[in-house]
Design a protein around this motif. Structure first.
Motif, PDB file in Angstrom:
ATOM      1  N   LEU A 178      25.963  38.837  24.273  1.00 32.98           N
ATOM      2  CA  LEU A 178      25.467  38.954  25.647  1.00 32.98           C
ATOM      3  C   LEU A 178      24.971  37.620  26.191  1.00 32.98           C
ATOM      4  O   LEU A 178      24.204  36.909  25.543  1.00 32.98           O
ATOM      5  CB  LEU A 178      24.322  39.967  25.700  1.00 32.98           C
ATOM      6  N   GLY A 179      25.406  37.290  27.385  1.00 32.03           N
ATOM      7  CA  GLY A 179      24.858  36.156  28.128  1.00 32.03           C
ATOM      8  C   GLY A 179      24.163  36.714  29.362  1.00 32.03           C
ATOM      9  O   GLY A 179      24.736  37.528  30.084  1.00 32.03           O
ATOM     10  N   SER A 180      22.906  36.325  29.597  1.00 30.58           N
ATOM     11  CA  SER A 180      22.171  36.943  30.701  1.00 30.58           C
ATOM     12  C   SER A 180      21.250  35.963  31.393  1.00 30.58           C
ATOM     13  O   SER A 180      20.860  34.932  30.831  1.00 30.58           O
ATOM     14  CB  SER A 180      21.355  38.145  30.190  1.00 30.58           C
ATOM     15  N   ASP A 181      20.901  36.306  32.648  1.00 32.29           N
ATOM     16  CA  ASP A 181      19.944  35.535  33.430  1.00 32.29           C
ATOM     17  C   ASP A 181      18.548  35.703  32.867  1.00 32.29           C
ATOM     18  O   ASP A 181      18.227  36.715  32.227  1.00 32.29           O
ATOM     19  CB  ASP A 181      19.912  36.041  34.885  1.00 32.29           C
ATOM     20  N   ARG A 182      17.703  34.717  33.168  1.00 32.07           N
ATOM     21  CA  ARG A 182      16.273  34.833  32.883  1.00 32.07           C
ATOM     22  C   ARG A 182      15.506  34.723  34.191  1.00 32.07           C
ATOM     23  O   ARG A 182      15.828  33.902  35.038  1.00 32.07           O
ATOM     24  CB  ARG A 182      15.807  33.745  31.908  1.00 32.07           C
ATOM     25  N   ASN A 183      14.487  35.543  34.330  1.00 33.34           N
ATOM     26  CA  ASN A 183      13.675  35.526  35.538  1.00 33.34           C
ATOM     27  C   ASN A 183      12.572  34.495  35.402  1.00 33.34           C
ATOM     28  O   ASN A 183      11.831  34.501  34.422  1.00 33.34           O
ATOM     29  CB  ASN A 183      13.062  36.911  35.746  1.00 33.34           C
ATOM     30  N   ASP A 184      12.467  33.584  36.369  1.00 32.72           N
ATOM     31  CA  ASP A 184      11.379  32.614  36.355  1.00 32.72           C
ATOM     32  C   ASP A 184      10.043  33.323  36.511  1.00 32.72           C
ATOM     33  O   ASP A 184       9.972  34.451  37.003  1.00 32.72           O
ATOM     34  CB  ASP A 184      11.553  31.595  37.484  1.00 32.72           C
ATOM     35  N   LEU A 185       8.967  32.656  36.132  1.00 32.68           N
ATOM     36  CA  LEU A 185       7.641  33.258  36.163  1.00 32.68           C
ATOM     37  C   LEU A 185       6.993  33.199  37.544  1.00 32.68           C
ATOM     38  O   LEU A 185       5.848  33.588  37.696  1.00 32.68           O
ATOM     39  CB  LEU A 185       6.733  32.564  35.127  1.00 32.68           C
ATOM     40  N   TYR A 186       7.717  32.710  38.530  1.00 40.08           N
ATOM     41  CA  TYR A 186       7.183  32.702  39.886  1.00 40.08           C
ATOM     42  C   TYR A 186       7.183  34.125  40.433  1.00 40.08           C
ATOM     43  O   TYR A 186       7.977  34.960  40.028  1.00 40.08           O
ATOM     44  CB  TYR A 186       8.033  31.804  40.792  1.00 40.08           C
ATOM     45  N   PHE A 187       6.291  34.405  41.389  1.00 41.62           N
ATOM     46  CA  PHE A 187       6.225  35.727  41.986  1.00 41.62           C
ATOM     47  C   PHE A 187       6.129  35.584  43.497  1.00 41.62           C
ATOM     48  O   PHE A 187       5.303  34.842  44.008  1.00 41.62           O
ATOM     49  CB  PHE A 187       5.014  36.503  41.459  1.00 41.62           C
ATOM     50  N   PHE A 188       7.014  36.314  44.192  1.00 43.60           N
ATOM     51  CA  PHE A 188       7.068  36.233  45.645  1.00 43.60           C
ATOM     52  C   PHE A 188       6.891  37.622  46.238  1.00 43.60           C
ATOM     53  O   PHE A 188       7.326  38.621  45.644  1.00 43.60           O
ATOM     54  CB  PHE A 188       8.417  35.661  46.110  1.00 43.60           C
ATOM     55  N   GLU A 189       6.272  37.689  47.402  1.00 42.66           N
ATOM     56  CA  GLU A 189       6.162  38.927  48.147  1.00 42.66           C
ATOM     57  C   GLU A 189       6.706  38.721  49.550  1.00 42.66           C
ATOM     58  O   GLU A 189       6.429  37.703  50.178  1.00 42.66           O
ATOM     59  CB  GLU A 189       4.704  39.405  48.227  1.00 42.66           C
ATOM     60  N   GLU A 190       7.510  39.667  50.016  1.00 44.56           N
ATOM     61  CA  GLU A 190       8.052  39.567  51.362  1.00 44.56           C
ATOM     62  C   GLU A 190       8.327  40.961  51.919  1.00 44.56           C
ATOM     63  O   GLU A 190       8.535  41.918  51.173  1.00 44.56           O
ATOM     64  CB  GLU A 190       9.324  38.730  51.377  1.00 44.56           C
ATOM     65  N   MET A 191       8.309  41.053  53.231  1.00 41.28           N
ATOM     66  CA  MET A 191       8.513  42.324  53.911  1.00 41.28           C
ATOM     67  C   MET A 191       9.999  42.632  54.012  1.00 41.28           C
ATOM     68  O   MET A 191      10.820  41.759  54.262  1.00 41.28           O
ATOM     69  CB  MET A 191       7.901  42.253  55.313  1.00 41.28           C
ATOM     70  N   ILE A 192      10.339  43.913  53.789  1.00 39.32           N
ATOM     71  CA  ILE A 192      11.711  44.355  54.006  1.00 39.32           C
ATOM     72  C   ILE A 192      11.697  45.489  55.024  1.00 39.32           C
ATOM     73  O   ILE A 192      10.766  46.293  55.088  1.00 39.32           O
ATOM     74  CB  ILE A 192      12.402  44.806  52.699  1.00 39.32           C
ATOM     75  N   THR A 193      12.729  45.530  55.849  1.00 39.12           N
ATOM     76  CA  THR A 193      12.866  46.557  56.870  1.00 39.12           C
ATOM     77  C   THR A 193      14.183  47.294  56.650  1.00 39.12           C
ATOM     78  O   THR A 193      14.964  46.959  55.756  1.00 39.12           O
ATOM     79  CB  THR A 193      12.852  45.929  58.279  1.00 39.12           C
ATOM     80  N   LYS A 194      14.434  48.301  57.479  1.00 38.72           N
ATOM     81  CA  LYS A 194      15.653  49.081  57.331  1.00 38.72           C
ATOM     82  C   LYS A 194      16.894  48.195  57.368  1.00 38.72           C
ATOM     83  O   LYS A 194      17.000  47.290  58.184  1.00 38.72           O
ATOM     84  CB  LYS A 194      15.734  50.131  58.445  1.00 38.72           C
ATOM     85  N   LYS A 195      17.798  48.466  56.458  1.00 38.78           N
ATOM     86  CA  LYS A 195      19.060  47.743  56.302  1.00 38.78           C
ATOM     87  C   LYS A 195      18.860  46.301  55.824  1.00 38.78           C
ATOM     88  O   LYS A 195      19.749  45.461  55.971  1.00 38.78           O
ATOM     89  CB  LYS A 195      19.886  47.774  57.584  1.00 38.78           C
ATOM     90  N   THR A 196      17.692  46.011  55.224  1.00 43.62           N
ATOM     91  CA  THR A 196      17.526  44.710  54.555  1.00 43.62           C
ATOM     92  C   THR A 196      18.494  44.645  53.383  1.00 43.62           C
ATOM     93  O   THR A 196      18.618  45.598  52.605  1.00 43.62           O
ATOM     94  CB  THR A 196      16.085  44.530  54.058  1.00 43.62           C
ATOM     95  N   MET A 197      19.185  43.533  53.251  1.00 44.30           N
ATOM     96  CA  MET A 197      20.190  43.392  52.197  1.00 44.30           C
ATOM     97  C   MET A 197      20.058  42.031  51.525  1.00 44.30           C
ATOM     98  O   MET A 197      19.912  41.014  52.195  1.00 44.30           O
ATOM     99  CB  MET A 197      21.591  43.553  52.795  1.00 44.30           C
ATOM    100  N   TYR A 198      20.086  42.034  50.204  1.00 43.68           N
ATOM    101  CA  TYR A 198      20.086  40.799  49.417  1.00 43.68           C
ATOM    102  C   TYR A 198      21.392  40.746  48.635  1.00 43.68           C
ATOM    103  O   TYR A 198      21.779  41.718  47.992  1.00 43.68           O
ATOM    104  CB  TYR A 198      18.914  40.763  48.435  1.00 43.68           C
ATOM    105  N   THR A 199      22.058  39.617  48.675  1.00 45.70           N
ATOM    106  CA  THR A 199      23.308  39.450  47.929  1.00 45.70           C
ATOM    107  C   THR A 199      23.252  38.172  47.104  1.00 45.70           C
ATOM    108  O   THR A 199      22.798  37.134  47.586  1.00 45.70           O
ATOM    109  CB  THR A 199      24.515  39.388  48.879  1.00 45.70           C
ATOM    110  N   SER A 200      23.695  38.244  45.858  1.00 42.16           N
ATOM    111  CA  SER A 200      23.727  37.081  44.964  1.00 42.16           C
ATOM    112  C   SER A 200      25.064  37.036  44.238  1.00 42.16           C
ATOM    113  O   SER A 200      25.654  38.082  43.929  1.00 42.16           O
ATOM    114  CB  SER A 200      22.593  37.149  43.934  1.00 42.16           C
ATOM    115  N   ALA A 201      25.529  35.832  43.949  1.00 45.95           N
ATOM    116  CA  ALA A 201      26.780  35.653  43.221  1.00 45.95           C
ATOM    117  C   ALA A 201      26.507  35.486  41.727  1.00 45.95           C
ATOM    118  O   ALA A 201      25.495  34.911  41.331  1.00 45.95           O
ATOM    119  CB  ALA A 201      27.530  34.435  43.750  1.00 45.95           C
TER     120      ALA A 201
END
Length: 243
Positions: A157-180
């Motif tokens: 298995l090869g996998s991503d690691r999550n950095d230790l930073y923490f972010f908070e942000e508001m999401i509304t209807k039809k908010t979409m996040y896309t990553s490659a």
């Protein structure tokens, strides 16, 4: 008088020689420029052998270190003196295979441009998180927000690691996040499969570590964050083949 003319001629010749040398020199003077660099909230690091530089009030970063840490691929064609850069992207693409998981108003998709790839082709995979709720919500997440993993038929298995930073942000209807999907995960998988412990030796023996060997692979995307302070875990998988 003749002696004075001779001295003047030598001085003039010396000045012209110095001027021509300066005009044709490929050497510049610069200074080290230690600074923090982040790409999409991910902090990058540069080695002492590939430092950041300041020249003329502008920062210069090593191309390979910059793009490979950002998930891209850098190669150099010495014969034609050409630097080639490829970066994964999800924009304006169609998928041949997709998968989805959901929990209430939250959905997580994973897409692949192809079901089967040829050896030497770059894998084209991306993931999307979609919120369809009516009320605004606060998402708390690390970086990257979506993480990927790739597993071969032997369980490597090869996998991503999550950095230790923490972010908070508001999401509304039809908010979409896309990553490659990052090809660096393929490099990590090949490193594990090679059995070579020394990273430098691995680099020397694998000239194209971002290519998958022939076989069957399972790729997943994961959303493991919080919504309004409550954990939300979603994972979607798909299977591709390399021929």
């Amino acid at each position: 008088m003749r002696k004075a003319i001779l001295i003047f001629s030598l001085v003039t010749l010396s000045m012209l020689s110095t001027q021509n040398s300066a005009e044709t020199s490929n050497v510049i003077e610069t200074t080290l420029f230690p600074a923090d660099v982040t790409v999409n909230n991910k902090q990058l690091t540069f080695s002492t052998t590939s430092p950041m530089l300041n020249y003329g009030g502008k920062a210069y970063l090593p191309v390979r270190d910059l793009f490979e840490q950002a998930g891209g691929i850098v190669s150099y064609d010495e014969k034609n003196r050409t630097i080639k850069i490829n970066t994964p992207t999800y924009e304006h693409k169609k998928s041949e295979i997709s998968s989805m998981s959901s929990q209430g108003v939250y959905s997580l998709y994973i897409h692949s441009g192809k079901k089967s790839y040829k050896y030497g082709e770059l894998i084209d995979v991306w993931g999307t998180f979609l919120y369809t709720g009516e009320e605004d919500a606060v998402i708390g997440h690390g970086s990257p927000l979506l993480t990927f993993g790739i597993e071969d038929s032997q369980g490597n298995l090869g996998s991503d690691r999550n950095d230790l930073y923490f972010f908070e942000e508001m999401i509304t209807k039809k908010t979409m996040y896309t990553s490659a999907f990052s090809w660096d995960l393929i490099k990590g998988l090949n490193y594990i499969r090679s059995g070579i412990e020394d990273p430098a030796l691995f680099e020397a023996n694998f000239k194209n570590p971002w290519y998958l060997e022939k076989g069957r692979y399972t790729i997943h995307v994961k959303f493991g964050n919080s919504i309004d302070g409550k954990p939300l875990d979603l994972t979607s998988n798909l299977v591709i083949h390399v021929e």
